[in-house]
Write a protein that holds these residues in place. Sequence first.
Motif, PDB file in Angstrom:
ATOM      1  N   GLY A 104     119.532 -50.225  11.430  1.00  0.00           N
ATOM      2  CA  GLY A 104     118.115 -50.383  11.741  1.00  0.00           C
ATOM      3  C   GLY A 104     117.373 -49.060  11.720  1.00  0.00           C
ATOM      4  N   CYS A 105     117.955 -48.052  12.343  1.00  0.00           N
ATOM      5  CA  CYS A 105     117.313 -46.731  12.385  1.00  0.00           C
ATOM      6  C   CYS A 105     117.182 -46.138  10.989  1.00  0.00           C
ATOM      7  CB  CYS A 105     118.117 -45.795  13.278  1.00  0.00           C
ATOM      8  SG  CYS A 105     118.105 -46.243  15.030  1.00  0.00           S
ATOM      9  N   VAL A 110     109.783 -41.781  10.878  1.00  0.00           N
ATOM     10  CA  VAL A 110     110.994 -40.955  10.795  1.00  0.00           C
ATOM     11  C   VAL A 110     111.450 -40.554  12.192  1.00  0.00           C
ATOM     12  CG1 VAL A 110     111.979 -38.806   9.940  1.00  0.00           C
ATOM     13  CG2 VAL A 110     110.448 -40.133   8.479  1.00  0.00           C
ATOM     14  N   ASN A 111     110.518 -40.140  13.039  1.00  0.00           N
ATOM     15  CA  ASN A 111     110.877 -39.765  14.412  1.00  0.00           C
ATOM     16  C   ASN A 111     111.364 -40.972  15.208  1.00  0.00           C
ATOM     17  OD1 ASN A 111     110.325 -37.031  14.143  1.00  0.00           O
ATOM     18  ND2 ASN A 111     108.162 -37.292  14.643  1.00  0.00           N
ATOM     19  N   ARG A 112     110.762 -42.133  14.963  1.00  0.00           N
ATOM     20  CA  ARG A 112     111.225 -43.361  15.607  1.00  0.00           C
ATOM     21  C   ARG A 112     112.684 -43.633  15.219  1.00  0.00           C
ATOM     22  NH1 ARG A 112     108.013 -48.757  14.152  1.00  0.00           N
ATOM     23  NH2 ARG A 112     106.254 -47.376  14.645  1.00  0.00           N
ATOM     24  N   ALA A 113     112.987 -43.393  13.965  1.00  0.00           N
ATOM     25  CA  ALA A 113     114.354 -43.590  13.494  1.00  0.00           C
ATOM     26  C   ALA A 113     115.316 -42.589  14.114  1.00  0.00           C
ATOM     27  CB  ALA A 113     114.398 -43.484  11.973  1.00  0.00           C
ATOM     28  N   LEU A 114     114.897 -41.351  14.214  1.00  0.00           N
ATOM     29  CA  LEU A 114     115.781 -40.299  14.723  1.00  0.00           C
ATOM     30  C   LEU A 114     116.029 -40.417  16.222  1.00  0.00           C
ATOM     31  CD1 LEU A 114     114.397 -37.184  12.792  1.00  0.00           C
ATOM     32  CD2 LEU A 114     116.593 -38.324  12.418  1.00  0.00           C
ATOM     33  N   TYR A 115     115.003 -40.819  16.982  1.00  0.00           N
ATOM     34  CA  TYR A 115     115.092 -40.733  18.441  1.00  0.00           C
ATOM     35  C   TYR A 115     114.959 -42.073  19.165  1.00  0.00           C
ATOM     36  CZ  TYR A 115     114.244 -35.939  16.991  1.00  0.00           C
ATOM     37  OH  TYR A 115     114.329 -34.723  16.357  1.00  0.00           O
ATOM     38  N   GLY A 116     114.760 -43.161  18.421  1.00  0.00           N
ATOM     39  CA  GLY A 116     114.628 -44.463  19.049  1.00  0.00           C
ATOM     40  C   GLY A 116     113.218 -44.715  19.538  1.00  0.00           C
ATOM     41  N   ILE A 117     113.019 -45.871  20.149  1.00  0.00           N
ATOM     42  CA  ILE A 117     111.706 -46.228  20.685  1.00  0.00           C
ATOM     43  C   ILE A 117     111.768 -46.237  22.201  1.00  0.00           C
ATOM     44  CG2 ILE A 117     110.944 -47.562  18.692  1.00  0.00           C
ATOM     45  CD1 ILE A 117     111.805 -50.090  20.158  1.00  0.00           C
ATOM     46  N   LYS A 118     110.642 -45.956  22.791  1.00  0.00           N
ATOM     47  CA  LYS A 118     110.545 -46.035  24.245  1.00  0.00           C
ATOM     48  C   LYS A 118     109.962 -47.400  24.585  1.00  0.00           C
ATOM     49  CE  LYS A 118     109.989 -41.073  24.993  1.00  0.00           C
ATOM     50  NZ  LYS A 118     109.118 -40.000  25.537  1.00  0.00           N
ATOM     51  N   LYS A 119     110.731 -48.160  25.329  1.00  0.00           N
ATOM     52  CA  LYS A 119     110.312 -49.539  25.633  1.00  0.00           C
ATOM     53  C   LYS A 119     110.664 -49.846  27.073  1.00  0.00           C
ATOM     54  CE  LYS A 119     109.040 -53.718  23.950  1.00  0.00           C
ATOM     55  NZ  LYS A 119     107.817 -54.007  23.217  1.00  0.00           N
ATOM     56  N   ASP A 120     109.703 -50.201  27.867  1.00  0.00           N
ATOM     57  CA  ASP A 120     109.967 -50.547  29.259  1.00  0.00           C
ATOM     58  C   ASP A 120     110.838 -51.791  29.341  1.00  0.00           C
ATOM     59  OD1 ASP A 120     108.414 -48.438  30.059  1.00  0.00           O
ATOM     60  OD2 ASP A 120     106.598 -49.658  30.285  1.00  0.00           O
ATOM     61  N   SER A 148     122.794 -45.300  25.029  1.00  0.00           N
ATOM     62  CA  SER A 148     123.933 -44.460  25.342  1.00  0.00           C
ATOM     63  C   SER A 148     123.932 -44.137  26.831  1.00  0.00           C
ATOM     64  CB  SER A 148     123.871 -43.169  24.521  1.00  0.00           C
ATOM     65  OG  SER A 148     122.689 -42.449  24.810  1.00  0.00           O
ATOM     66  N   LYS A 149     124.996 -43.488  27.287  1.00  0.00           N
ATOM     67  CA  LYS A 149     125.127 -43.197  28.717  1.00  0.00           C
ATOM     68  C   LYS A 149     124.007 -42.299  29.232  1.00  0.00           C
ATOM     69  CE  LYS A 149     130.128 -43.801  28.684  1.00  0.00           C
ATOM     70  NZ  LYS A 149     131.452 -43.153  28.820  1.00  0.00           N
ATOM     71  N   ASP A 150     123.446 -41.461  28.356  1.00  0.00           N
ATOM     72  CA  ASP A 150     122.359 -40.582  28.793  1.00  0.00           C
ATOM     73  C   ASP A 150     120.983 -41.198  28.513  1.00  0.00           C
ATOM     74  OD1 ASP A 150     122.267 -40.393  26.074  1.00  0.00           O
ATOM     75  OD2 ASP A 150     122.718 -38.253  25.970  1.00  0.00           O
ATOM     76  N   GLY A 151     120.963 -42.481  28.126  1.00  0.00           N
ATOM     77  CA  GLY A 151     119.697 -43.174  27.928  1.00  0.00           C
ATOM     78  C   GLY A 151     119.057 -42.958  26.577  1.00  0.00           C
ATOM     79  N   LYS A 152     119.722 -42.251  25.692  1.00  0.00           N
ATOM     80  CA  LYS A 152     119.144 -41.957  24.391  1.00  0.00           C
ATOM     81  C   LYS A 152     119.455 -43.067  23.399  1.00  0.00           C
ATOM     82  CE  LYS A 152     119.335 -36.914  24.931  1.00  0.00           C
ATOM     83  NZ  LYS A 152     119.897 -35.655  24.382  1.00  0.00           N
ATOM     84  N   ALA A 153     118.590 -43.168  22.374  1.00  0.00           N
ATOM     85  CA  ALA A 153     118.802 -44.132  21.305  1.00  0.00           C
ATOM     86  C   ALA A 153     118.370 -43.477  20.001  1.00  0.00           C
ATOM     87  CB  ALA A 153     118.016 -45.411  21.581  1.00  0.00           C
ATOM     88  N   GLY A 154     118.503 -44.210  18.905  1.00  0.00           N
ATOM     89  CA  GLY A 154     118.106 -43.684  17.616  1.00  0.00           C
ATOM     90  C   GLY A 154     119.283 -43.153  16.813  1.00  0.00           C
ATOM     91  N   PHE A 155     118.978 -42.667  15.612  1.00  0.00           N
ATOM     92  CA  PHE A 155     120.003 -42.214  14.673  1.00  0.00           C
ATOM     93  C   PHE A 155     120.859 -41.090  15.255  1.00  0.00           C
ATOM     94  CE2 PHE A 155     121.332 -39.468  11.107  1.00  0.00           C
ATOM     95  CZ  PHE A 155     122.057 -40.386  10.353  1.00  0.00           C
ATOM     96  N   LEU A 156     120.218 -40.105  15.859  1.00  0.00           N
ATOM     97  CA  LEU A 156     120.980 -38.969  16.383  1.00  0.00           C
ATOM     98  C   LEU A 156     121.873 -39.383  17.551  1.00  0.00           C
ATOM     99  CD1 LEU A 156     118.331 -36.097  16.188  1.00  0.00           C
ATOM    100  CD2 LEU A 156     120.139 -36.678  14.565  1.00  0.00           C
ATOM    101  N   ALA A 157     121.395 -40.300  18.378  1.00  0.00           N
ATOM    102  CA  ALA A 157     122.236 -40.798  19.479  1.00  0.00           C
ATOM    103  C   ALA A 157     123.437 -41.553  18.937  1.00  0.00           C
ATOM    104  CB  ALA A 157     121.413 -41.700  20.399  1.00  0.00           C
TER     105      ALA A 157
END
Length: 758
Positions: free
Chosen positions: A212-213, A229-239, A255-264
Amino acid sequence: MLRTTQIILILLLFSFFSCNKTNESQTKANKHTAAHPNLMLTVDGVNSIKKNLKTTPLFDQTLEQTKNEVDEQIAKGIDIPIPKDMAGGYPHTQHKINYAVMQKAGLLFQILGDEKYAAYIKEMLMGYADLYPKLNRHPETRSYARGKIFWQCLNDANWLVYTSQAYDCIYNWLSEKDRGHLEENLFRPFADFLSIETPQFFNRIHNHSTWGCVAVGMIGLVMNDDELVNRALYGIKKDGISNEALDNDGGLIKSKDGKAGFLANLDSPFSPDGYYTEGPYYHRYALYPFLIFAQALQNKKPELKIFEYKNGVLLKSVDAILNLTDEDGDFFPLNDGQKGMSYFNSSLISAVDIAYFYGNKNKQLLSIAKAQNKVQLDETGMAVALALKEDLAEPFEKSSIELTDGANGDEGAIGILRGTYKNQKLTLVMKYSAHGLSHGHFDKLSFSLYENGEEVIQDYGLSRFVNVEQKNGGGYLKENKTWAKQTIAHNTITVNQTSQYKGKFKESSKNHSEKYLFNSSNKKVQVVSAIENNAYNNVVLQRTMVLVTDTDLAAPFVLDINKIKSKNNNTYDLPFYYFGQVIGTNLKLETSFQLNTLGNTNGYQHLWKEAKAKPLNQFTQFTWLNHNKFYSISSVSETNEDYILGRIGANDPNFNLRRDPVFIHRKQNKSNTLFVNVIESHGTYNAVLELAKQSKSTIENTSIIYDDKDYTAIKIVFTNKEQRVFIISNTNPSENTKHELTIKDKHYKWVGAYYFNN
């Protein structure tokens, strides 16, 4: 008069500035469009490819094959069916063909310059742009994240990853009006749908999210849209999405640190060694988007230095997955894995080419590319083809290796021991890793054994017929959960007929096995050992496996020691899933014409009990024949224990499971105990000559000569009266510690975690 002159001057100045502004805008626009292609292909790369055409046999062969394939599809015409079924059905299959052919047509347009390929892509894209705004989510409702074109967003993401490349290749060829229409009605809504509208799919740590990313990132790169591109790299912020949230597919959303996206998805599932926690089958599946996006980022945003990210983990992962294959190139079916998937898959063709080009030009990769006999139609593939033309390939050496699991490499590992005995190549794979996200199995400390690429002791793999419509639309079968994931389906200890962690994904995901020892320095005697503390309450499991390929012995073998400590009395089952025909045993088997299952739950309901026996003495042997080779299991036994011959397939009305045999050693009412087995390859059968050679085991006896919390010692006596003793230090795996132990008046001294008198 003056007024008229002033007016004329003003008009001239306005015209000058207006033209200058228009020229400036056109220059910016031309600069914008001139950058294409910039994903898989670049302008310089295309020029380089054209210069080398007709000089590189492998590239030219691949190009011709691709041209024939695409021309055949173009001749059939455009077909964009209304989505209606799961995997394997006609619409699903046709949409897959469409995106694959568009991507290849784009490459052909750039390399050959024939506008028929661009026209074909344009017509196809316009058809999708007309259809897409009319689509709701797919009518099949089984997926946690339904797509629009396909039954799950995952396949929609596949479509966009490939189609983005096609769009990139014809971007400059299209008019500005056409590009605006496609982006407004197809590409931007598509990207938003996969991400903002489906966060449970996009914001995950999982191969689904990777696709998806990358889909969103690739189309963002083509459209020069940094927000995408940034959405893909770092994910989306969604409540409303918590770090611990789980969907019904069983994958952590973040992930355990709350990160999402391609880099996560690079940080979390990959270990520092490049092992992908979901296992090689899904590593292969995710590797294409990982690497193709990395290639695009390297071309478009080199400042990210994506191939250096996490100490170059993407390039390491290619080496890791190639090491997770047998002698034929098939991936070991760890976790959910379909047998027969290999490095001949198109994902690995891309991976090998990209790793060669962006890595250190490893010549061993060239031998894999030569075997694949196909390259990627871009600059990386041309580089490989040129190197092969110059005969630079070196053999890819698969040696014994331990691949750590977990983002920091501290969540267990996969241990692979490889040994050669004359013309026999044996490979032992032991799993003592983390769970593996939603595709993991409850099989810690399990193993499989291969000889010359053939399975000797098998891992079942997944229960699914991918893209076979008759089998649940090509999706996972219910038996994947009721059988394939359960502990008894694997060659490891099952306690009280209950799966590890009671079959609870969330609990298993919190824990991992612990490496105890991995030593492959002596190629004749290699050892792997690991401990599992949490799979069962108040039970500690330690498994030590020794691959012996000493040519001074009559046959190679694996010594398998399972040391179990518990405060309670339990029933322990140790299965060996072999293939072939039973040849002989010193057990007196009791068979019944009335088949019964071994249990009601946890996978036991799928096992038929075909025969049972109690040992006649303290040494049990079981011999079988497969692929014209003889194998035996020689085990230490007690007369109050049980052996069971079973077969998979009970409670399976739709015949979804293979009818494979199993040999089970059962100990009942035990707390602390040892399972000791020797698995031996010892002879051959020639069907043409009708000649059996060394059909009987070379082992006369196996016994436990010492066992306490600190040491376990095993003696193996061969039919020629030779003896071997193996001693493992159970509490000190250091390679430098000196040990002394006296057993029955014989004194042993050694340095390191184990002793073997070879």
